[in-house]
Design a protein around this motif. Structure first.
Motif, PDB file in Angstrom:
ATOM      1  N   ARG A   1       0.809  -1.213   0.000  1.00  0.00           N
ATOM      2  CA  ARG A   1       0.000   0.000   0.000  1.00  0.00           C
ATOM      3  C   ARG A   1       0.850   1.275   0.000  1.00  0.00           C
ATOM      4  O   ARG A   1       0.589   2.209  -0.770  1.00  0.00           O
ATOM      5  N   GLU A   2       1.894   1.345   0.828  1.00  0.00           N
ATOM      6  CA  GLU A   2       2.689   2.571   0.928  1.00  0.00           C
ATOM      7  C   GLU A   2       3.460   2.828  -0.357  1.00  0.00           C
ATOM      8  O   GLU A   2       3.524   3.970  -0.839  1.00  0.00           O
ATOM      9  N   ARG A   3       4.045   1.808  -0.931  1.00  0.00           N
ATOM     10  CA  ARG A   3       4.785   2.001  -2.186  1.00  0.00           C
ATOM     11  C   ARG A   3       3.831   2.408  -3.305  1.00  0.00           C
ATOM     12  O   ARG A   3       4.174   3.263  -4.138  1.00  0.00           O
TER      13      ARG A   3
ATOM     14  N   ALA B   1       1.185   4.159  -2.951  1.00  0.00           N
ATOM     15  CA  ALA B   1       0.838   5.558  -2.714  1.00  0.00           C
ATOM     16  C   ALA B   1       1.937   6.499  -3.209  1.00  0.00           C
ATOM     17  O   ALA B   1       1.657   7.592  -3.725  1.00  0.00           O
ATOM     18  N   VAL B   2       3.182   6.096  -3.060  1.00  0.00           N
ATOM     19  CA  VAL B   2       4.306   6.906  -3.546  1.00  0.00           C
ATOM     20  C   VAL B   2       4.276   6.983  -5.076  1.00  0.00           C
ATOM     21  O   VAL B   2       4.466   8.060  -5.664  1.00  0.00           O
TER      22      VAL B   2
ATOM     23  N   ALA C   1       1.528   9.244  -6.244  1.00  0.00           N
ATOM     24  CA  ALA C   1       1.888  10.658  -6.134  1.00  0.00           C
ATOM     25  C   ALA C   1       2.748  11.103  -7.305  1.00  0.00           C
ATOM     26  O   ALA C   1       2.670  12.256  -7.744  1.00  0.00           O
TER      27      ALA C   1
ATOM     28  N   ALA D   1       0.706   9.772  -1.930  1.00  0.00           N
ATOM     29  CA  ALA D   1       1.405   9.650  -0.656  1.00  0.00           C
ATOM     30  C   ALA D   1       1.303  10.892   0.214  1.00  0.00           C
ATOM     31  O   ALA D   1       1.089  10.795   1.419  1.00  0.00           O
ATOM     32  N   ARG D   2       1.424  12.069  -0.361  1.00  0.00           N
ATOM     33  CA  ARG D   2       1.413  13.284   0.473  1.00  0.00           C
ATOM     34  C   ARG D   2       0.062  13.500   1.139  1.00  0.00           C
ATOM     35  O   ARG D   2      -0.034  14.091   2.200  1.00  0.00           O
TER      36      ARG D   2
ATOM     37  N   ALA E   1      -2.035  10.783   1.745  1.00  0.00           N
ATOM     38  CA  ALA E   1      -2.235   9.635   2.616  1.00  0.00           C
ATOM     39  C   ALA E   1      -1.626   9.866   3.997  1.00  0.00           C
ATOM     40  O   ALA E   1      -2.107   9.347   4.991  1.00  0.00           O
ATOM     41  N   SER E   2      -0.558  10.667   4.060  1.00  0.00           N
ATOM     42  CA  SER E   2       0.123  10.877   5.334  1.00  0.00           C
ATOM     43  C   SER E   2      -0.382  12.127   6.059  1.00  0.00           C
ATOM     44  O   SER E   2       0.060  12.419   7.158  1.00  0.00           O
TER      45      SER E   2
END
Length: 457
Positions: free
Chosen positions: A427-429, A431-432, A435, A452-453, A455-456
């Protein structure tokens, strides 16, 4: 002519047009949305213009390929539908054993083209499904235990990203995008062309085997234990189904709710018959129909049971094993299928699917043995609420025993947290990469991954 869409060669359909009502309808008749514009693109240039038009006006973009999305992601309210259904070009290279197909193709289109050369690639179990949604979500079917997921057989793709540019995604060009579209769904752009690896497949030995309802628990155990040691040439899924009232099913079984195992074996018929002998002898079964057939026939066996225009509600989960606790819940809820089209299926995800690591593609769930889907399907909207309640209760009983996430192509609109779990450790990768290629989340009509920006935040 809509300002900003000059030069579109495809058909532009607006709410005032006579064909708008039919054009806005999608596979799941329970979806009732009204896009501002539907564009039946005929080439890549059309798609690029549509993406730019929507981005500049901050309109939602829905991508429609085969249109089989249960949550209705092939349409949207007030946005632009990029309809690829007219883009059906296919070229088979029998020497390289590959096929390039445009984004509007269904698996039936691809199978028709590749079968002429005795070749095929893993896909789903319904030939009217589009290649785009299935592949970008992962994609599994009868050939997956032997040859992997559809996305594992993707060699290259042409992707129109949110800036309206065409990017080639493969192992040496835009590698991160190539990684993401193999499991990350439609979050990263419009895939206008897919190139797949092909395998020698012409005839398969396949068909359903049906058992008595009283044997449901035993059949579930049979299926679980059989698949643990089954050769990779064999694929089989378990089902609770209501027997259709037509041939080839005998009249004595019409309308009965039964457990069954649908098997398919990519092997010589004599060898295949020996391989599935334990399934044919158990019970004994009420009916055993496996026989040799061309691969495209297998792929289209269920097309007539799930036509366009039914009302759908699906729930699913990945499962690491079929435990006794889960079997007990299946035996409790499965026989309560509410309608003829409704089903519960358990599919295998082992074999070649597990040869690929969880971080090698966007599809993360490589450590599960099965995935199940509970489909409440009605011919009318009035019945669906009660059917949906059955599906939710059934799923709720199974979910505590699941791996946590679901196959994204089985998800309805269940919220961002549920979608995030279904992308698992990737999921995190994802999201990057989202972005990088879609920072403003233009492609948000899907099981959405926030850039990503965001999501965080």
């Amino acid at each position: 002519m809509n300002e900003g869409l000059l030069g579109i060669r495809g058909r532009m359909i607006r709410p005032a047009d006579a064909e708008y009502e039919s054009a806005r309808r999608v596979y799941n008749a329970n979806i009732d949305r009204r896009p501002a514009l539907i564009v039946r693109c005929v080439d890549v240039a059309d798609v690029m213009r549509c993406v730019n038009y929507a981005r500049e006006r901050r309109l939602a973009v829905a991508i429609r390929g085969g249109g089989h999305s249960a949550p209705g992601f092939g349409t949207c309210d007030g946005g632009v539908v990029i309809d690829l259904s007219a883009m059906k070009g296919i070229r088979v290279d029998p020497v390289a054993r590959s096929v390039r197909a445009e984004g509007g193709c269904t698996w039936g289109d691809v199978d028709h083209a590749t079968h002429a050369f005795g070749l095929a690639t893993p896909s789903g179990i319904v030939s009217t499904t589009g290649i785009g949604g299935l592949t970008t979500g992962g994609g599994f079917g009868y050939l997956s235990r032997r040859y992997g997921l559809s996305c594992d057989n993707l060699i290259s793709a042409d992707v129109i990203t949110a800036d309206g540019e065409l990017r080639i995604a493969n192992p040496t060009q835009n590698e991160d995008l190539f990684w993401a579209i193999r499991g990350g769904g439609g979050n990263f752009g419009v895939v206008t062309s897919f190139e797949f690896r092909l395998h020698p497949v012409r005839q398969v030995y396949a068909g359903p085997i049906l058992y008595s309802l009283e044997q449901s628990a035993e059949v579930l155990r049979l299926y679980r234990d059989f698949m643990r040691t089954a050769p990779r040439e064999i694929s089989a899924f378990f089902a609770f189904l209501i027997v259709p009232s037509h041939a080839p099913f005998p009249e004595r079984l019409w309308g009965k709710t039964l457990p069954g195992i649908m098997c398919a074996c990519d092997a010589d018929p004599a060898e295949a018959e020996a391989m599935i002998k334990p399934l044919r002898e158990f019970g004994p079964p009420l009916l055993a129909l496996p026989h040799p057939m061309p691969y495209p026939v297998l792929q289209s066996l269920f097309d007539g049971l799930v036509p366009h225009g039914l009302h759908h509600y699906w729930k699913g989960d990945f499962v690491r094993d079929l435990t006794e606790e889960m079997i007990a819940e299946h035996v409790k809820f499965g026989p309560r299928l509410p309608s003829g089209p409704s089903i519960m299926h358990i599919y295998p995800l082992d074999g070649a699917v597990q040869d690929v690591g969880p971080s090698e593609t966007g599809f993360a769930y490589r450590d599960v043995r099965f995935v199940h889907v509970i489909s409440a399907i009605s011919t009318d909207s009035g019945s669906l609420p009660a059917y949906r309640e059955w599906a939710q209760e059934y799923w709720g009983a199974l979910h505590p025993h699941s791996a946590g996430g679901s196959y994204v192509n089985f998800l309805m609109e269940e919220g961002e947290e549920r979608a995030a779990k279904s992308y698992g450790g990737n999921r995190e990768r994802l999201a990057v990469i989202k972005a990088k290629y879609d920072p403003e989340n233009v492609f948000r009509v899907n099981q959405n991954i926030q850039p990503a920006r965001q999501a965080s935040a």
